[in-house]
Design a protein around this motif. Structure first.
Motif, PDB file in Angstrom:
ATOM      1  N   THR A 252       0.834  -1.184   0.000  1.00  0.00           N
ATOM      2  CA  THR A 252       0.000   0.000   0.000  1.00  0.00           C
ATOM      3  C   THR A 252       0.874   1.240   0.000  1.00  0.00           C
ATOM      4  OG1 THR A 252      -0.124   0.001   2.396  1.00  0.00           O
ATOM      5  CG2 THR A 252      -1.877  -1.143   1.219  1.00  0.00           C
ATOM      6  N   LYS A 253       0.399   2.287  -0.659  1.00  0.00           N
ATOM      7  CA  LYS A 253       1.136   3.540  -0.742  1.00  0.00           C
ATOM      8  C   LYS A 253       1.003   4.299   0.568  1.00  0.00           C
ATOM      9  CE  LYS A 253       2.928   7.326  -2.618  1.00  0.00           C
ATOM     10  NZ  LYS A 253       3.998   7.776  -1.807  1.00  0.00           N
ATOM     11  N   VAL A 254       2.125   4.703   1.098  1.00  0.00           N
ATOM     12  CA  VAL A 254       2.156   5.538   2.292  1.00  0.00           C
ATOM     13  C   VAL A 254       2.720   6.890   1.873  1.00  0.00           C
ATOM     14  CG1 VAL A 254       3.209   5.869   4.565  1.00  0.00           C
ATOM     15  CG2 VAL A 254       2.432   3.606   3.883  1.00  0.00           C
ATOM     16  N   THR A 255       2.053   7.951   2.290  1.00  0.00           N
ATOM     17  CA  THR A 255       2.534   9.301   2.025  1.00  0.00           C
ATOM     18  C   THR A 255       3.359   9.743   3.222  1.00  0.00           C
ATOM     19  OG1 THR A 255       0.598   9.799   0.661  1.00  0.00           O
ATOM     20  CG2 THR A 255       1.856  11.671   1.511  1.00  0.00           C
ATOM     21  N   ASN A 256       4.573  10.206   2.945  1.00  0.00           N
ATOM     22  CA  ASN A 256       5.508  10.627   3.982  1.00  0.00           C
ATOM     23  C   ASN A 256       5.705  12.140   3.939  1.00  0.00           C
ATOM     24  OD1 ASN A 256       6.305   7.948   4.879  1.00  0.00           O
ATOM     25  ND2 ASN A 256       7.356   7.757   2.922  1.00  0.00           N
TER      26      ASN A 256
ATOM     27  N   GLY B  80      15.534  10.050   3.065  1.00  0.00           N
ATOM     28  CA  GLY B  80      15.403  10.036   1.619  1.00  0.00           C
ATOM     29  C   GLY B  80      14.059   9.546   1.115  1.00  0.00           C
ATOM     30  N   GLU B  81      13.043   9.471   1.989  1.00  0.00           N
ATOM     31  CA  GLU B  81      11.741   8.963   1.562  1.00  0.00           C
ATOM     32  C   GLU B  81      10.569   9.908   1.801  1.00  0.00           C
ATOM     33  OE1 GLU B  81      10.785   4.912   2.335  1.00  0.00           O
ATOM     34  OE2 GLU B  81      12.871   4.264   2.135  1.00  0.00           O
ATOM     35  N   ALA B  82      10.841  11.167   2.176  1.00  0.00           N
ATOM     36  CA  ALA B  82       9.747  12.127   2.359  1.00  0.00           C
ATOM     37  C   ALA B  82       9.205  12.529   0.990  1.00  0.00           C
ATOM     38  CB  ALA B  82      10.218  13.351   3.124  1.00  0.00           C
ATOM     39  N   ASP B  83       7.896  12.401   0.834  1.00  0.00           N
ATOM     40  CA  ASP B  83       7.246  12.866  -0.397  1.00  0.00           C
ATOM     41  C   ASP B  83       7.137  14.382  -0.382  1.00  0.00           C
ATOM     42  OD1 ASP B  83       6.495  10.217  -1.513  1.00  0.00           O
ATOM     43  OD2 ASP B  83       5.364  10.096   0.365  1.00  0.00           O
ATOM     44  N   VAL B  84       6.919  14.925   0.819  1.00  0.00           N
ATOM     45  CA  VAL B  84       6.814  16.373   1.006  1.00  0.00           C
ATOM     46  C   VAL B  84       7.667  16.768   2.207  1.00  0.00           C
ATOM     47  CG1 VAL B  84       5.258  18.300   1.538  1.00  0.00           C
ATOM     48  CG2 VAL B  84       4.461  16.429   0.066  1.00  0.00           C
TER      49      VAL B  84
ATOM     50  N   GLU C 159      11.244  27.536   8.366  1.00  0.00           N
ATOM     51  CA  GLU C 159      12.375  28.463   8.521  1.00  0.00           C
ATOM     52  C   GLU C 159      13.431  28.119   7.485  1.00  0.00           C
ATOM     53  OE1 GLU C 159      15.295  30.923   9.161  1.00  0.00           O
ATOM     54  OE2 GLU C 159      13.391  31.213  10.216  1.00  0.00           O
ATOM     55  N   ALA C 160      13.790  29.098   6.661  1.00  0.00           N
ATOM     56  CA  ALA C 160      14.711  28.865   5.543  1.00  0.00           C
ATOM     57  C   ALA C 160      16.033  28.233   5.986  1.00  0.00           C
ATOM     58  CB  ALA C 160      14.966  30.168   4.791  1.00  0.00           C
ATOM     59  N   THR C 161      16.517  28.567   7.184  1.00  0.00           N
ATOM     60  CA  THR C 161      17.797  28.005   7.647  1.00  0.00           C
ATOM     61  C   THR C 161      17.713  26.503   7.880  1.00  0.00           C
ATOM     62  OG1 THR C 161      17.286  28.444   9.979  1.00  0.00           O
ATOM     63  CG2 THR C 161      18.481  30.169   8.759  1.00  0.00           C
ATOM     64  N   GLN C 162      16.504  25.960   7.941  1.00  0.00           N
ATOM     65  CA  GLN C 162      16.326  24.532   8.211  1.00  0.00           C
ATOM     66  C   GLN C 162      16.175  23.694   6.934  1.00  0.00           C
ATOM     67  OE1 GLN C 162      16.478  23.295  11.567  1.00  0.00           O
ATOM     68  NE2 GLN C 162      17.352  25.354  11.584  1.00  0.00           N
ATOM     69  N   ILE C 163      16.170  24.346   5.780  1.00  0.00           N
ATOM     70  CA  ILE C 163      15.972  23.608   4.528  1.00  0.00           C
ATOM     71  C   ILE C 163      17.099  22.620   4.276  1.00  0.00           C
ATOM     72  CG2 ILE C 163      15.855  23.801   2.004  1.00  0.00           C
ATOM     73  CD1 ILE C 163      14.204  26.397   2.447  1.00  0.00           C
ATOM     74  N   GLU C 164      18.329  23.086   4.271  1.00  0.00           N
ATOM     75  CA  GLU C 164      19.460  22.199   3.947  1.00  0.00           C
ATOM     76  C   GLU C 164      19.672  21.132   5.016  1.00  0.00           C
ATOM     77  OE1 GLU C 164      20.715  21.944   0.963  1.00  0.00           O
ATOM     78  OE2 GLU C 164      19.378  23.591   0.472  1.00  0.00           O
ATOM     79  N   ILE C 165      19.375  21.469   6.265  1.00  0.00           N
ATOM     80  CA  ILE C 165      19.503  20.504   7.356  1.00  0.00           C
ATOM     81  C   ILE C 165      18.559  19.319   7.137  1.00  0.00           C
ATOM     82  CG2 ILE C 165      19.082  20.171   9.832  1.00  0.00           C
ATOM     83  CD1 ILE C 165      19.935  23.164  10.169  1.00  0.00           C
ATOM     84  N   ASN C 166      17.368  19.598   6.620  1.00  0.00           N
ATOM     85  CA  ASN C 166      16.339  18.572   6.467  1.00  0.00           C
ATOM     86  C   ASN C 166      16.210  18.019   5.057  1.00  0.00           C
ATOM     87  OD1 ASN C 166      14.764  18.364   9.162  1.00  0.00           O
ATOM     88  ND2 ASN C 166      15.182  20.539   8.875  1.00  0.00           N
TER      89      ASN C 166
ATOM     90  N   PRO D 156      18.027  16.048   3.295  1.00  0.00           N
ATOM     91  CA  PRO D 156      18.291  14.617   3.126  1.00  0.00           C
ATOM     92  C   PRO D 156      17.071  13.716   3.386  1.00  0.00           C
ATOM     93  CG  PRO D 156      20.099  15.635   4.321  1.00  0.00           C
ATOM     94  CD  PRO D 156      19.011  16.663   4.208  1.00  0.00           C
ATOM     95  N   THR D 157      16.038  14.251   4.037  1.00  0.00           N
ATOM     96  CA  THR D 157      14.840  13.443   4.258  1.00  0.00           C
ATOM     97  C   THR D 157      13.990  13.336   2.996  1.00  0.00           C
ATOM     98  OG1 THR D 157      13.449  15.299   5.000  1.00  0.00           O
ATOM     99  CG2 THR D 157      14.730  14.136   6.682  1.00  0.00           C
ATOM    100  N   LEU D 158      14.176  14.259   2.057  1.00  0.00           N
ATOM    101  CA  LEU D 158      13.347  14.333   0.857  1.00  0.00           C
ATOM    102  C   LEU D 158      13.782  13.303  -0.176  1.00  0.00           C
ATOM    103  CD1 LEU D 158      11.023  16.110  -0.236  1.00  0.00           C
ATOM    104  CD2 LEU D 158      12.763  17.581  -1.248  1.00  0.00           C
ATOM    105  N   ARG D 159      12.818  12.590  -0.747  1.00  0.00           N
ATOM    106  CA  ARG D 159      13.116  11.616  -1.795  1.00  0.00           C
ATOM    107  C   ARG D 159      13.383  12.344  -3.110  1.00  0.00           C
ATOM    108  NH1 ARG D 159       9.083  11.402  -5.418  1.00  0.00           N
ATOM    109  NH2 ARG D 159       6.946  11.765  -4.757  1.00  0.00           N
ATOM    110  N   ASP D 160      14.041  11.661  -4.051  1.00  0.00           N
ATOM    111  CA  ASP D 160      14.215  12.211  -5.385  1.00  0.00           C
ATOM    112  C   ASP D 160      12.835  12.452  -5.967  1.00  0.00           C
ATOM    113  OD1 ASP D 160      16.953  12.050  -5.227  1.00  0.00           O
ATOM    114  OD2 ASP D 160      17.101  10.161  -6.326  1.00  0.00           O
TER     115      ASP D 160
END
Length: 164
Positions: A2-6, A68-72, A77-84, A86-90
């Protein structure tokens, strides 16, 4: 399978990261999904990094979004973008505070709800469930300003997607 949205929501303590994850989890639950949520408070009381994982789908086994599996990735806070990042999937979607024009929000404390409005354009949750979740999770005196913030974020995201 089943598809899970992360979804990962990140920001600084005091920005409403945990409240945003409460609203998202509630909206997904109201829409009929199995929902799991996890929070990392860090130094939230001092303005430190805070993140929350929300996973929803037909059946969700774990509350944690694997790296690496977050869909969204929704970042307050802009300073937290690069820190987080790596959680985003391609191919995942990054929603940051730049989705809104400078000064667009009447109340900066509604940024979390405005960005949920932006996220609502890509998440499979009916709009009425978003509002029901907002009403359930916010004091009544905050409903109108947050309705406006949600609509503003949604409109900004739709406008941006049409421009792309």
């Amino acid at each position: 399978m089943t598809k899970v949205t992360n979804v990962v929501i990140a920001g600084l303590g005091g920005q409403g990261v945990l409240k945003a994850s409460d609203i998202l989890a509630d909206a997904a639950f109201r829409a009929g999904f199995d929902v799991k949520k996890s929070e990392l408070h860090g130094m939230s009381q001092r303005g430190g990094s805070v993140s929350s994982d929300v996973r929803f789908g037909t059946r969700v086994l774990s509350p944690m979004v694997p790296p690496g599996e977050a869909d969204v990735l929704l970042v307050l806070e802009a300073t937290q973008i690069e820190i987080n990042r790596p959680t985003l999937r391609d191919g995942g979607i990054l929603i940051g505070p730049d989705v809104l024009a400078e000064g667009a929000l009447k109340n900066k404390k509604s940024l979390n709800v405005a960005l949920l409005g932006a996220a609502s354009t890509v998440l499979d949750i009916p709009e009425d469930e978003w509002f029901a979740a907002m009403y359930a999770n916010l004091a009544e005196k905050l409903h109108k300003i947050n309705e406006q913030a949600f609509a503003l974020g949604r409109a900004a995201a739709l406008e941006r997607s049409q421009a792309d």
